[in-house]
Every structure is written in structure tokens, then in C-alpha cells.
Design a protein around this motif. Structure first.
Motif, PDB file in Angstrom:
ATOM      1  N   ALA A 326       0.834  -1.204   0.000  1.00  0.00           N
ATOM      2  CA  ALA A 326       0.000   0.000   0.000  1.00  0.00           C
ATOM      3  C   ALA A 326       0.868   1.254   0.000  1.00  0.00           C
ATOM      4  O   ALA A 326       0.590   2.219  -0.734  1.00  0.00           O
ATOM      5  CB  ALA A 326      -0.926  -0.001   1.210  1.00  0.00           C
ATOM      6  N   ALA A 327       1.935   1.262   0.820  1.00  0.00           N
ATOM      7  CA  ALA A 327       2.791   2.440   0.918  1.00  0.00           C
ATOM      8  C   ALA A 327       3.492   2.727  -0.406  1.00  0.00           C
ATOM      9  O   ALA A 327       3.512   3.867  -0.887  1.00  0.00           O
ATOM     10  CB  ALA A 327       3.821   2.242   2.030  1.00  0.00           C
ATOM     11  N   GLN A 328       4.066   1.695  -1.017  1.00  0.00           N
ATOM     12  CA  GLN A 328       4.770   1.904  -2.287  1.00  0.00           C
ATOM     13  C   GLN A 328       3.804   2.310  -3.390  1.00  0.00           C
ATOM     14  O   GLN A 328       4.090   3.213  -4.182  1.00  0.00           O
ATOM     15  CB  GLN A 328       5.508   0.627  -2.687  1.00  0.00           C
ATOM     16  CG  GLN A 328       6.700   0.311  -1.808  1.00  0.00           C
ATOM     17  CD  GLN A 328       7.516  -0.858  -2.326  1.00  0.00           C
ATOM     18  OE1 GLN A 328       7.648  -1.027  -3.535  1.00  0.00           O
ATOM     19  NE2 GLN A 328       8.044  -1.659  -1.428  1.00  0.00           N
ATOM     20  N   PHE A 329       2.653   1.638  -3.456  1.00  0.00           N
ATOM     21  CA  PHE A 329       1.687   1.951  -4.504  1.00  0.00           C
ATOM     22  C   PHE A 329       1.173   3.380  -4.350  1.00  0.00           C
ATOM     23  O   PHE A 329       1.169   4.164  -5.315  1.00  0.00           O
ATOM     24  CB  PHE A 329       0.527   0.959  -4.444  1.00  0.00           C
ATOM     25  CG  PHE A 329      -0.579   1.265  -5.410  1.00  0.00           C
ATOM     26  CD1 PHE A 329      -0.438   0.975  -6.755  1.00  0.00           C
ATOM     27  CD2 PHE A 329      -1.761   1.855  -4.983  1.00  0.00           C
ATOM     28  CE1 PHE A 329      -1.449   1.265  -7.667  1.00  0.00           C
ATOM     29  CE2 PHE A 329      -2.783   2.150  -5.868  1.00  0.00           C
ATOM     30  CZ  PHE A 329      -2.621   1.854  -7.220  1.00  0.00           C
ATOM     31  N   MET A 330       0.733   3.733  -3.140  1.00  0.00           N
ATOM     32  CA  MET A 330       0.184   5.064  -2.921  1.00  0.00           C
ATOM     33  C   MET A 330       1.243   6.145  -3.137  1.00  0.00           C
ATOM     34  O   MET A 330       0.955   7.220  -3.671  1.00  0.00           O
ATOM     35  CB  MET A 330      -0.401   5.174  -1.515  1.00  0.00           C
ATOM     36  CG  MET A 330      -1.644   4.328  -1.300  1.00  0.00           C
ATOM     37  SD  MET A 330      -3.000   4.838  -2.373  1.00  0.00           S
ATOM     38  CE  MET A 330      -4.259   3.652  -1.896  1.00  0.00           C
ATOM     39  N   ARG A 332       3.748   6.147  -5.219  1.00  0.00           N
ATOM     40  CA  ARG A 332       3.948   6.390  -6.642  1.00  0.00           C
ATOM     41  C   ARG A 332       2.734   7.053  -7.285  1.00  0.00           C
ATOM     42  O   ARG A 332       2.870   7.875  -8.200  1.00  0.00           O
ATOM     43  CB  ARG A 332       4.277   5.077  -7.363  1.00  0.00           C
ATOM     44  CG  ARG A 332       5.626   4.488  -6.999  1.00  0.00           C
ATOM     45  CD  ARG A 332       6.778   5.481  -7.101  1.00  0.00           C
ATOM     46  NE  ARG A 332       6.925   6.034  -8.439  1.00  0.00           N
ATOM     47  CZ  ARG A 332       7.680   5.512  -9.396  1.00  0.00           C
ATOM     48  NH1 ARG A 332       8.380   4.420  -9.144  1.00  0.00           N
ATOM     49  NH2 ARG A 332       7.757   6.069 -10.575  1.00  0.00           N
ATOM     50  N   VAL A 333       1.527   6.697  -6.836  1.00  0.00           N
ATOM     51  CA  VAL A 333       0.326   7.347  -7.354  1.00  0.00           C
ATOM     52  C   VAL A 333       0.346   8.836  -7.034  1.00  0.00           C
ATOM     53  O   VAL A 333       0.151   9.689  -7.916  1.00  0.00           O
ATOM     54  CB  VAL A 333      -0.955   6.700  -6.777  1.00  0.00           C
ATOM     55  CG1 VAL A 333      -2.188   7.552  -7.101  1.00  0.00           C
ATOM     56  CG2 VAL A 333      -1.161   5.300  -7.348  1.00  0.00           C
ATOM     57  N   TYR A 334       0.602   9.172  -5.772  1.00  0.00           N
ATOM     58  CA  TYR A 334       0.616  10.580  -5.375  1.00  0.00           C
ATOM     59  C   TYR A 334       1.754  11.336  -6.053  1.00  0.00           C
ATOM     60  O   TYR A 334       1.599  12.498  -6.448  1.00  0.00           O
ATOM     61  CB  TYR A 334       0.718  10.696  -3.856  1.00  0.00           C
ATOM     62  CG  TYR A 334      -0.575  10.375  -3.129  1.00  0.00           C
ATOM     63  CD1 TYR A 334      -1.731  11.099  -3.400  1.00  0.00           C
ATOM     64  CD2 TYR A 334      -0.633   9.361  -2.182  1.00  0.00           C
ATOM     65  CE1 TYR A 334      -2.912  10.812  -2.740  1.00  0.00           C
ATOM     66  CE2 TYR A 334      -1.814   9.067  -1.518  1.00  0.00           C
ATOM     67  CZ  TYR A 334      -2.954   9.789  -1.802  1.00  0.00           C
ATOM     68  OH  TYR A 334      -4.132   9.506  -1.153  1.00  0.00           O
ATOM     69  N   GLU A 335       2.892  10.682  -6.175  1.00  0.00           N
ATOM     70  CA  GLU A 335       4.023  11.323  -6.843  1.00  0.00           C
ATOM     71  C   GLU A 335       3.671  11.679  -8.283  1.00  0.00           C
ATOM     72  O   GLU A 335       3.907  12.800  -8.745  1.00  0.00           O
ATOM     73  CB  GLU A 335       5.223  10.382  -6.818  1.00  0.00           C
ATOM     74  CG  GLU A 335       6.428  10.868  -7.596  1.00  0.00           C
ATOM     75  CD  GLU A 335       7.533   9.834  -7.610  1.00  0.00           C
ATOM     76  OE1 GLU A 335       8.190   9.663  -6.568  1.00  0.00           O
ATOM     77  OE2 GLU A 335       7.732   9.179  -8.656  1.00  0.00           O
ATOM     78  N   ALA A 336       3.078  10.723  -8.987  1.00  0.00           N
ATOM     79  CA  ALA A 336       2.705  10.971 -10.388  1.00  0.00           C
ATOM     80  C   ALA A 336       1.627  12.047 -10.499  1.00  0.00           C
ATOM     81  O   ALA A 336       1.662  12.889 -11.397  1.00  0.00           O
ATOM     82  CB  ALA A 336       2.234   9.668 -11.031  1.00  0.00           C
ATOM     83  N   LEU A 337       0.664  12.037  -9.584  1.00  0.00           N
ATOM     84  CA  LEU A 337      -0.390  13.066  -9.600  1.00  0.00           C
ATOM     85  C   LEU A 337       0.201  14.457  -9.422  1.00  0.00           C
ATOM     86  O   LEU A 337      -0.153  15.399 -10.140  1.00  0.00           O
ATOM     87  CB  LEU A 337      -1.406  12.782  -8.492  1.00  0.00           C
ATOM     88  CG  LEU A 337      -2.426  11.676  -8.738  1.00  0.00           C
ATOM     89  CD1 LEU A 337      -3.263  11.444  -7.488  1.00  0.00           C
ATOM     90  CD2 LEU A 337      -3.332  12.024  -9.916  1.00  0.00           C
ATOM     91  N   ILE A 338       1.091  14.590  -8.446  1.00  0.00           N
ATOM     92  CA  ILE A 338       1.668  15.903  -8.164  1.00  0.00           C
ATOM     93  C   ILE A 338       2.573  16.370  -9.305  1.00  0.00           C
ATOM     94  O   ILE A 338       2.727  17.570  -9.546  1.00  0.00           O
ATOM     95  CB  ILE A 338       2.421  15.871  -6.820  1.00  0.00           C
ATOM     96  CG1 ILE A 338       1.416  15.670  -5.682  1.00  0.00           C
ATOM     97  CG2 ILE A 338       3.220  17.145  -6.586  1.00  0.00           C
ATOM     98  CD1 ILE A 338       2.032  15.459  -4.333  1.00  0.00           C
TER      99      ILE A 338
END
Length: 837
Positions: A326-330, A332-338
Motif C-alpha cells: 500500500a505504501a509503495q503503490f500510494m 507512486r500514485v501521489y508522486e505521479a499526480l503531483i
């Protein structure tokens, strides 16, 4: 943008249709028969692999995991062939559409449309092309949607300078529930260096009513609603199929907490209606099984229902998800969004990152796990929170392995723990719940359990999740600290504010005025104050002299009572109950780490000791024996470099262990010997000698058992004639100083290091009596086991309670009885069945 749409039609003979959409228009295949299915055996194998394998990856389970990975690959290839190379698609139009769309995978968006659980339960994310690999990792977006929803691929931008996240951590099961910070804490570690771009607020309390209130108060403020809790579905066999669809609660649901106690089940439709018009474009569901349905159930998944009611994007989990996944997935998701990516592409990036960085923590160290299949994306609109920027943000999921950095304003907090802050989720949850009702909480615990670490970890957690608007104050009472010292530190922090409002300097105010101002400030401003190691104030153990005068004690007590009901929260840590303070606090008894947290700490300790966990035999029994005591784990586990786990366990139980790396010169916060010596120094010489007999017991002692041992004319002189009352008095005093934990009248849990620690006392004080003590213990355990056999017939519940408490003592008695060939005494122990703990 090229779109490839797979439409599933459910009936007695399911069918499928493939659409290709580009700038030139839309083309479609004829419907063709769809016969793909997943067997119950394969479903159960994949679920075991994704949800349980990491917990016990030994022996034959490693081969079973390989089989599961092959099944994921084979099912993906079979599903790809069924959709794009189906023999019933006579013109092979689907594969031509596919080839055209995949001429540029980064410009291809795949959409799965279905409106029936039989289709939603299929593993579409497994789709595997022999040429490209798993499609979810290669295309610009891979999403699920509903046939009645038109997916808008053009980015829907919010263009915000900061991403605001509202996190709901719902744990209606309390201590027995999923670990409280399992996802939130790793995310906070990752986000901490970027707090100027990311803000997480935790919903307190995590009720549906509070969610409605916050969303009304802050419309269009939150960009992401992140639900961390449970997703549930009614069992299909328990529902009447004729009335199911009209029955309230028949949909997949999220489980919110109720105010006070209990659960509230909220359907995707209900939550979607609440979110409508509140300006929350993205919903993250960490709820297990929020993304899929059981194949024979007649209800929608929560993610699909949210899309139907107007949500733009929903990221859900098809299986229970591990913390690091969950930590790694989230991250990378937040990083890409920002960094300006759309959510669909951000999920693709994150899935591929999981596949590439596939090592997950386990008892044997890092092992591979193909858990990139767990996240599922539902979508009706492709959200883009930020405009792409040249200055990219990078969130490092590896930060969760590091020591916790400072968070916010901290006044004199101690240094970081040697191995970082281990979750202590159950205790953090207890503190959260206690502070919903009370202003002051007492953390009480025995030696080496980690009271200070827990208090500081909780304070930083609150500072980072929107609960505090003022600083964290830390005061240690190991040295002489009075209320005047406390008030002066508060006054120094708020000196500028005080001067601007009163027109005078803090140090010019008299003591009474300072106390009143300190109380006024703390009652109005949400701060958190920690009073650490508070037991010396009243004398430790009870009745010991103290350097605090009576009036100084009273000032501290009055100050705490004055804070009651205000905005600031106070944590007191102590080895004693501090009853002299009155009823101004709620007490939380801090115990050892749970098995999950103990395993996390053990992994860090073993890695730092350069012990190869891949070659290490299972050590779960040793961890269980250490009762999750952090200091004991840190000192004892490095001995596995020289001993097998079972050998070390026996050495600890018998007191024969010699801990080479336990340096008493390091002080009691780092040395187990120093920590225990510090407590033993509080006892007189006679009591110390008598307590040496506790080295015979394994984790638990009953005062009656000690009395039976002493009730013999041949008992050692120091022990002869001591009855239960005498032992209770001595054991209660030992509990006060943290060597024992009282669990009932005359019943005590023992510090896990005691058998080793008292080995020298046993060998010196009872040098000529060791054989007698061993044999007497075997005899008493044999008599007790016979008594419990009789009690099982009359009162089985009570008998089983005592049996579980005495389990380790019985096992040790059997070990000793075999050594001394005391077969008659052992018959009683062997007749009674000792349950597994």
C-alpha cells in the motif's frame, strides 16, 4: 488517444464485444461467446498468495507461491486469448483493433465495461499479451467502468498548489481489528519531506456523520477521500435471491465506526450521494475487497457503485493489501499526480513500480510477491490534479525504513529510537479513543516496553494529521522537575504572544500569574504535553522517599486537574498507577509489541546484526516467549548469530543464556541488564534473594504455586513457610517497579528476561538447592494438573483459563521431569491437554 473498450454481457451464455475508438471514430466487433472463468481452487490459491503467504513463507509454501504466480500468468494469457483471439470472433476483428491501439501503448487506454458481479470478479488486471506482457503495466490507462457511464478521457484538471487528503481510518473492531496505522504511518513517512505540497487530515472521530459535517464545512477543499478500513459483502447464500435486489444493504458496503461503539454500514451508492456536489474528485479505498465481488453474488462492488453515482475516479483494492505494498503503490500514485500525470496513468506507473520493486518484508527477509494485481481503478473521468511541471517531486517509499524525522514544533523531545518507531497500532488506537473522551491519559507499563517511544510516536502522529495547532511539550521527571519548570518552558514558547497581549515580559510575572497563563494557553490551544517517567514524584516504588515536597506534588496535581476538559492533551508515562493524582486520567496499560510489530522489530535487529534470515530457522516461538518486549528483542535476538532459535529459547527458560552484547555501561534505556538492575536496586537484599525463585517460572506466576513450593519442611530456609499472602505482598511490590504485571489477585505476568536475569541469583543463593527446586516445581505442576483435570468436569471455562496461563510452566515442568525421570509426577502433566496459545 486510442481507446480499446471490452464490453461484457451477462446471460446464461455470456458474450463479449470489443470497441476501438480513435480520432477517426468508433468501430466495433460483433458479439462473441465468452467462456472464460476462474476455478474455485485457483481463486483460493491466488487469495492465499496475496493475503497470507508473506506471514509464513517456509518450506512447501514457497512452492505453492510459485504455483500461484504461474496461475496469475496463465490466467492472464488465457483471458487475453479469450478476448482478443476468440475463435467465435470469426473475422478476428478484435485482435486487429488491439494491434492498432497498441501501436503506441503509451497512447492506449483500455476500458473494461461490465454491470454484473460475474464480470467484476474476473481478474481483468491479469490480461497478458505474450508480446507486451501484462497490459495494466504498459498502457496509459487501464480502468473499469459501468456501461451506463461515459468515460471522459480528456484530463479534468483542478490545478491546485497543494493536494489535500481527508483520510478515514475506521477500526470498529478495536484492538482486534486491522492495525490502526498500517497505511497512514508509512504514507506520513513518505510525505513528510513534502508537507508544502501534501496535507493529510485524519477524520476524528471516523464516523459517517462526522464525514458529512467536515465535507459541508469544507466544500471543494479535499481532492482525495482516502478510506482505510473494511469493505464487506453479504454472503450470497444467506440472501433470498427473489428479494435481494430490493433489500436495503444488499450492495457492497464500507464499514464506518459508530459514535461510542459499533459499526455503520455505508453502501457505495450512499457514499456517492454524500460526495455528490462536495468537489471531491478522487476516492481511494484501502478497504479489502472493495474492488471486486464474489462471482455468484448479486450485488455491485463499492467502487463500481461510486462511479454510477457520479464519482470521477475510484482506486480500490481487490484483496487485503500489505502495508509495504500500500505504501509503495500510494507513494507512486501521489508522486505521479503531483507531477501532473492523470490518475489513470499514475495508477499504471504505480502498478509497474510494484512489479519492478517486488520484494516484500517477511520473517525470512525480503521475498518476491506479485501484488501489483491488487489495485483496481474505476473511472468515469480522468482526473489531473496538477499541471505538469519541470520541477518534479519524488516520493521515496524507502523512507518508511528510516528513523522517524521530526514533525512540527517539538519542545525537548528525546532522540529517535534506534530501530525507528514500530507501529504500536493497538496502543495508538487506544490513545486516539481515550482522547475522544478524556484530556489526560496515563501510559503504565513494566520494564523495557517502550512507554516513552509510544508517547512520542503518538505525539508526532497527531501533529502531522491535523489534530494539533500548537507544539508538543516533553518533560522528563527522572530528574527533579517542578510545576515552575513546566510553566517556564510554556511561557518561553509563547513569550512573544504574552508580551504583545499583556505588555510585559514572562519572567516579570509572579508564580501564580504564570501558572494561570500557562493553564489558559493550554486550555485554548490544541497542544500535546508528555510527562515522562513520572513515578519518582510520589516515590518509586510506593513508600520510597521522594525529593518532591508535598506542596510541589499538589501543584502538579492541581495543574493537571485544571487542564481537564481543555484543548491540550496530556500523556503521563509511569511504571506505577499514580492513584494519588485522583480520577483525572484514563489509564492505558502498555504491553509488549503484538506478533506483527515484534516481527518487524526482529527483522531490523537481525539485519543490523548481519544475520541471514533466509538461513535462519523459524523463530516465532522465541518471539512469543519474549512477549513483544522491545528491549528484550533488541538484546536477545542478536544471540541467534551463535545459537539456533530453539536452543536459545531453552537457554532463556533455564537461565543458562549469556547475552554477550548486553553492555550494562550503555545505561538502562539500551541495556536489559541495566534496566532490570535499576529496578532491583529498589528492593531490599532479602526480597531480592527470595525473588530469585521466579527464575523457575516461564512468563506467568501464581502466588499459590509459590506457596505450594514453600510448604515443605525440606524447602530452603529463605523460602520455608512463605504462604500466599506473603508472596502476594512481594509480587505486588515487584509489579510496582515493572518486573511483573498483575493480571488478577495473586496472578502475574513475568518480564520475559527474568529466568535469564535471575540465573546468577539462583546459582548463588540456592546453589545447594537447585535440584530440589527443579523437582519441587515438577511435583507441584503435576498436582496442579490433576486438580485442573477434575475442575474441567465441573467448571471447564475457569479451568481452561488457568490452563492457558500455566501453559509454559507445564511445558517447562515436563522438560525438567524428563531430565530427573519423575514419571509419576509427569503423568498428571501429560494427561491434561495444553492448548496452543
Amino acid at each position: 488517444m486510442n481507446e480499446l473498450i471490452v464490453r461484457y454481457y451477462h446471460s446464461d451464455n455470456p458474450s463479449c464485444q470489443v470497441y476501438y475508438r480513435s480520432d477517426l471514430g468508433t468501430q466495433e466487433t460483433d458479439k462473441f461467446t465468452f467462456t472464460f472463468s476462474v476455478s474455485k481452487e485457483d481463486r483460493e490459491l491466488i487469495q492465499w498468495y496475496l493475503e497470507e503467504y508473506l506471514s509464513y513463507p517456509y518450506g512447501a509454501f514457497q512452492e505453492r507461491a510459485k504455483r500461484a504466480e504461474n496461475v496469475i500468468h496463465d490466467l492472464g494469457a488465457e483471458l487475453f486469448a479469450e478476448v482478443f483471439r476468440n475463435k467465435n470472433d470469426h473475422d478476428q476483428t478484435a485482435i486487429r483493433f488491439y494491434d492498432r491501439a497498441m501501436e503506441n501503448p503509451t497512447d492506449c487506454h483500455i476500458i473494461i465495461r461490465a454491470d454484473h458481479p460475474a464480470a467484476w470478479s474476473l481478474p481483468w488486471e491479469f490480461l497478458h499479451d505474450p508480446a507486451y506482457g501484462f497490459l495494466t503495466q504498459k498502457t496509459s490507462g487501464f480502468v473499469r467502468s459501468h456501461p451506463g457511464v461515459s468515460v471522459r478521457l480528456s484530463p479534468i484538471r483542478t490545478d491546485t498548489p497543494k493536494i489535500n487528503i481527508l483520510m478515514i481510518i475506521s477500526r470498529p473492531g478495536g484492538e482486534a481489528d486491522v492495525p490502526f496505522q498500517s497505511v497512514a504511518r508509512p504514507l506520513m513517512e513518505i510525505f513528510r519531506p513534502h508537507r508544502d505540497r501534501i496535507q493529510i487530515d485524519v477524520l476524528r472521530p471516523p464516523t459517517y456523520e462526522q464525514l458529512q459535517k467536515v465535507l459541508v464545512e469544507k466544500p471543494n477543499f479535499y481532492h482525495i477521500l482516502h478510506f482505510d478500513g473494511h469493505g464487506v459483502f453479504p454472503h450470497p447464500r444467506s440472501i433470498d435471491n427473489h428479494t435481494f435486489l430490493s433489500e436495503q444493504g444488499s450492495q457492497g458496503q464500507l464499514v464506518f465506526e459508530k459514535a461510542g461503539v459499533g459499526k455503520r454500514f455505508v453502501s457505495g451508492e450512499e457514499l456517492g450521494n454524500l460526495l455528490s456536489g462536495k468537489g471531491v474528485p478522487v476516492v481511494m479505498l484501502n478497504a479489502c475487497q472493495s474492488g471486486m465481488s464474489h462471482p455468484d453474488a448479486l450485488y455491485p462492488s463499492v467502487g463500481g457503485e461510486l462511479i454510477k453515482t457520479g464519482a470521477l475516479s475510484v482506486v480500490a483494492m481487490a484483496y487485503s493489501v500489505y502495508v509495504h505494498t500500500a505504501a509503495q503503490f500510494m507513494a507512486r500514485v501521489y508522486e505521479a499526480l503531483i507531477n501532473g500525470q492523470t490518475l489513470a496513468h499514475a495508477v499504471t506507473i504505480a502498478r509497474e513500480a510494484l512489479a519492478v520493486r517486488d520484494k516484500r518484508e517477511s520473517p525470512v527477509g525480503l521475498i518476491s510477491l506479485q501484488d501489483w494485481v491488487v489495485p483496481v481503478l474505476f473511472q468515469s473521468g480522468n482526473v489531473q490534479l496538477f499541471v505538469p511541471s519541470d520541477a518534479e517531486l519524488h516520493l521515496d517509499a524507502g523512507l518508511i525504513e528510516d528513523k522517524q524525522a521530526a514533525a512540527g514544533a517539538e519542545i525537548h523531545l528525546p532522540g529517535q529510537p534506534d530501530y525507528g518507531f514500530i507501529d504500536r497500532d493497538a496502543d495508538i488506537w487506544k490513545l486516539e479513543k481515550a482522547f475522544e473522551r478524556e484530556t489526560i491519559v496515563l501510559l503504565q507499563a513494566m520494564a523495557g516496553v517502550g512507554k516513552t517511544t509510544t508517547a512520542v510516536g503518538f505525539a508526532r502522529w497527531w501533529a502531522e494529521t491535523g489534530a494539533l495547532h500548537g507544539p508538543i511539550f516533553f518533560f522528563s521527571f527522572e530528574s527533579y522537575t517542578t510545576l515552575a519548570h513546566v510553566c517556564d518552558r510554556i511561557g518561553e514558547v509563547f513569550r512573544a504572544v504574552i508580551k504583545s497581549q499583556l505588555g510585559t515580559e514572562w519572567h516579570l510575572l509572579d508564580a501564580a500569574h504564570r501558572r494561570k497563563l500557562a493553564v489558559d494557553i493550554l486550555r485554548k490551544l490544541p497542544c500535546l504535553m508528555i510527562w515522562d517517567n513520572f513515578e519518582p514524584v510520589a516515590g518509586f516504588p510506593k513508600g520510597s522517599p521522594t525529593i518532591w515536597k508535598k506542596e510541589e506534588q499538589q501543584e502538579l496535581k492541581d495543574f493537571l486537574q485544571a487542564l481537564s476538559g481543555g484543548a491540550t492533551r496530556v500523556i503521563i508515562t509511569s511504571r506505577s498507577d499514580e492513584e494519588w493524582l485522583g480520577r483525572c486520567y484514563q489509564k492505558i496499560t502498555l504491553r509488549g509489541l503484538n506478533q506483527r510489530d515484534a516481527m518487524e522489530l526482529a527483522g531490523k535487529v537481525l539485519d543490523r546484526a548481519d544475520i541471514d534470515r533466509q538461513k535462519l530457522k523459524p523463530y516465532d516461538k522465541l518471539l512469543h516467549y519474549l512477549q513483544g518486549n522491545p528491549l528484550a528483542i533488541q538484546v536477545i535476538l542478536p544471540e541467534l548469530a551463535h545459537s539456533e532459535p530453539d536452543e536459545l529459547l531453552v537457554a532463556l527458560q533455564t537461565g543458562a543464556a549469556k547475552l554477550s552484547k548486553d553492555d550494562i555501561e550503555q545505561g538502562r534505556e539500551h541495556s536489559l541488564t541495566a534496566s532490570l538492575e535499576y529496578r532491583m536496586d529498589k528492593l531490599d537484599k532479602l526480597l531480592r534473594s527470595r525473588l530469585g525463585v521466579l527464575g523457575l517460572f516461564q512468563g506467568f506466576v501464581n502466588a499459590n504455586m509459590l506457596a505450594f513450593i514453600c510448604h515443605d519442611d525440606s524447602a530452603p530456609g529463605l523460602l520455608r513457610g512463605l504462604d500466599s499472602d506473603a508472596w502476594i505482598q512481594m509480587l505486588d511490590l515487584s509489579a510496582e517497579i515493572g518486573l511483573l504485571r498483575k493480571v488478577g489477585h495473586g496472578l502475574y505476568n513475568i518480564h520475559p528476561a527474568l529466568p535469564w536475569f535471575f540465573h546468577q541469583i539462583l546459582q548463588t543463593t540456592y546453589a545447594n538447592d537447585m535440584e530440589w527446586l527443579d523437582q519441587r516445581l515438577v511435583a507441584v505442576c503435576g498436582d496442579l494438573s490433576q486438580s485442573l483435570q477434575q475442575q474441567l468436569k465441573a467448571n471447564a471455562e475457569t479451568a481452561m483459563r488457568y490452563l492457558r496461563l500455566e501453559e509454559q510452566n507445564f511445558r517447562f515442568a515436563i522438560h525438567l521431569g524428563c531430565r530427573y525421570k519423575m514419571w509419576d509426577a509427569l503423568r498428571g502433566c501429560h494427561r491434561i491437554s495444553v492448548p496452543s496459545s
